[in-house]
Design an enzyme around this catalytic site. Structure first.
Site, PDB file in Angstrom:
ATOM      1  N   GLU A   7       0.876  -1.199   0.000  1.00  0.00           N
ATOM      2  CA  GLU A   7       0.000   0.000   0.000  1.00  0.00           C
ATOM      3  C   GLU A   7       0.896   1.226   0.000  1.00  0.00           C
ATOM      4  OE1 GLU A   7      -3.405   0.399   2.808  1.00  0.00           O
ATOM      5  OE2 GLU A   7      -3.203   2.559   2.458  1.00  0.00           O
ATOM      6  N   HIS A   9       1.851   4.718  -2.068  1.00  0.00           N
ATOM      7  CA  HIS A   9       1.144   5.609  -2.999  1.00  0.00           C
ATOM      8  C   HIS A   9       2.064   6.581  -3.723  1.00  0.00           C
ATOM      9  CE1 HIS A   9      -2.388   4.010  -1.108  1.00  0.00           C
ATOM     10  NE2 HIS A   9      -2.071   4.515   0.054  1.00  0.00           N
ATOM     11  N   HIS A 161      -9.327   0.625  -0.944  1.00  0.00           N
ATOM     12  CA  HIS A 161      -8.643   1.659  -0.161  1.00  0.00           C
ATOM     13  C   HIS A 161      -9.648   2.707   0.308  1.00  0.00           C
ATOM     14  CE1 HIS A 161      -6.094   5.171   0.597  1.00  0.00           C
ATOM     15  NE2 HIS A 161      -5.161   4.289   0.890  1.00  0.00           N
ATOM     16  N   ASP A 282       1.972   2.361   3.888  1.00  0.00           N
ATOM     17  CA  ASP A 282       1.042   3.459   3.582  1.00  0.00           C
ATOM     18  C   ASP A 282       1.812   4.756   3.352  1.00  0.00           C
ATOM     19  OD1 ASP A 282      -1.352   4.669   2.954  1.00  0.00           O
ATOM     20  OD2 ASP A 282      -2.260   4.463   4.936  1.00  0.00           O
TER      21      ASP A 282
END
Ligand code: MN
Length: 328
Positions: A7, A9, A161, A282
C-alpha cells in the site's frame, strides 16, 4: 531478504489539485513532494526501511472522484501508462496496481484486463465508492457485476482503499472535523463498503474474488464475530449464503498499512491466520521507517515476520519478478 510493501502511494501532477488535505499544511507539503517522487527519495527510504519492493498505487481518491466519465477513462489510462513506464525503469524495485474508471464498469473491466495482461500489473487499487454526482456508486451494485466477472477471470486482487464519505453522509461528524480522514472516517467508510460487498452475495456468485483491506482490516477482525452472529437473526433480509465471517476469512487479505501496533496485529493474526496478513507502510502518509522499525522488532515469531514480510505477497502475486531488491 527484504520486505515487499503493497500500500505505497504516488501521485501525478495532473491529479495534484484533486486530492484532499488531510493534515496540517507543512506536513501535507512534504507528503505531496513525496507522492510525486518515484526515484531517489523513495528508493532511499525503501533502502533505509529494508523494503526491497513496492507495489505502487495512485493516491486516493484518484479517478474515483472524477464525475465526468470520459475524463475518468482517459485519466485512468494515462495513470496506468505512466506507472507502467515507472515500473519498466525499475522492475526489481517497483510493481503496479491499476487505476480503474469504475464510472463505466465495462470500461473498468477492459482497462483492468489491459493492465494485467499487457502492462504486467498485479491487481488494482480502488479508492472507495465512485462519484456519480449523487450518492456515489458502491461496488455491491448490480451494475458492477460485469466488472466483477472480469476480475474473477483475471484472478488478481482488488485493494479496497479508503476515501472520505460524501458530504451528505457526514452528519454524524458535524462539529468534529478532527475525526475526518484516517483518524476515523476512512475506517467506518471502508469497513461498511466491505460489509456491503459481503452481504450482497457477491462472494457467493464469485467465490474466488480476493479483496485486500489495509490498516489491519479497518476494524473487521475485531467486530466480525458479532456482525456475523447478529446477522444470522436477520431472516428474510439475508441475501448471502454463508456466515459473514466466512467471507472475511476466505475472500480477504489484510495489510499492516498505517496500523503499527503489536497488540492489534496479534488479534488480527488470531482471527485471520498469518497467511492472510501482509506487510505495508502506507507511504507517504506514514513513514516507511516507522512502519519497519515497528514490524522488524515487534514481539512476533520470525517465521510470522517472514511470511507477512514477503512470503505471503509472493504467493498472492505469483507474477512478481523472480529476483527483487537493489542487488537483484
Ligand atoms: Mn493508503
Amino acid at each position: 531478504m527484504g520486505k515487499i510493501a503493497i500500500e505505497e502511494h504516488f501521485n501525478l501532477p495532473e491529479f495534484n489539485g484533486e486530492h484532499p488535505q488531510y493534515v496540517n499544511a507543512e506536513l501535507m507539503a512534504d507528503i505531496n513532494r513525496r507522492l510525486l517522487d518515484l526515484s531517489t527519495l523513495r528508493l532511499s527510504e525503501m533502502d533505509a526501511a529494508g523494503i526491497d519492493f513496492s507495489l505502487l498505487s495512485l493516491t486516493a481518491p484518484g479517478v474515483q472522484a472524477v464525475t465526468d466519465t470520459p475524463r475518468a477513462i482517459t485519466l485512468a489510462r494515462q495513470a496506468n501508462d505512466t506507472l507502467a513506464e515507472v515500473v519498466a525503469a525499475n522492475p526489481t524495485r517497483y510493481g503496479g496496481f491499476a487505476t480503474l474508471p469504475l464510472q463505466d464498469p465495462k470500461e473498468a473491466a477492459a482497462e483492468f484486463e489491459r493492465c494485467v495482461r499487457r502492462l504486467g500489473f498485479h491487481g488494482a487499487m480502488v479508492n472507495g465508492f465512485t462519484d456519480n454526482g449523487d450518492a456515489g456508486w458502491y461496488y455491491d451494485h448490480e451494475r458492477f457485476l460485469p466488472f466483477w466477472e472480469r476480475v474473477a477471470e483475471l484472478d488478481v486482487p482488488v485493494y479496497l482503499h479508503p476515501r472520505n464519505p460524501l458530504p451528505a453522509n457526514t452528519g454524524i461528524y458535524d462539529g468534529h472535523p478532527v475525526l475526518m480522514g484516517a483518524v476515523w472516517m476512512f475506517t467506518v467508510e471502508t469497513a461498511t463498503h466491505a460489509l456491503r460487498l459481503m452481504t450482497s452475495g457477491l462472494f457467493d456468485r464469485f467465490p474466488n474474488l480476493t479483496i485486500i483491506l489495509g490498516h489491519l482490516g479497518e476494524t473487521l477482525p475485531f467486530t466480525m464475530w458479532r456482525i456475523s452472529h447478529r446477522a444470522e437473526a436477520m431472516g428474510e433480509l439475508i441475501k448471502f449464503e454463508k456466515p459473514l465471517s466466512h467471507y472475511l476469512h476466505h475472500n480477504f487479505y489484510l495489510t499492516t498499512s498505517g496500523n503499527f501496533h503489536t497488540q492489534t496485529l496479534n488479534a488480527t493474526l488470531a482471527e485471520m491466520g498469518v497467511d492472510r496478513v501482509l506487510y505495508s507502510s502506507d507511504y507517504p502518509y506514514e513513514s516507511m521507517r516507522e512502519a519497519s522499525g515497528w514490524f522488524d522488532h515487534a514481539a512476533i515469531s520470525d517465521s510470522d515476520r517472514t511470511r507477512m514480510g514477503h512470503l505471503n505477497a509472493r504467493r498472492l502475486f505469483p507474477n512478481l519478478p523472480a529476483r527483487i531488491g537493489k542487488d537483484a
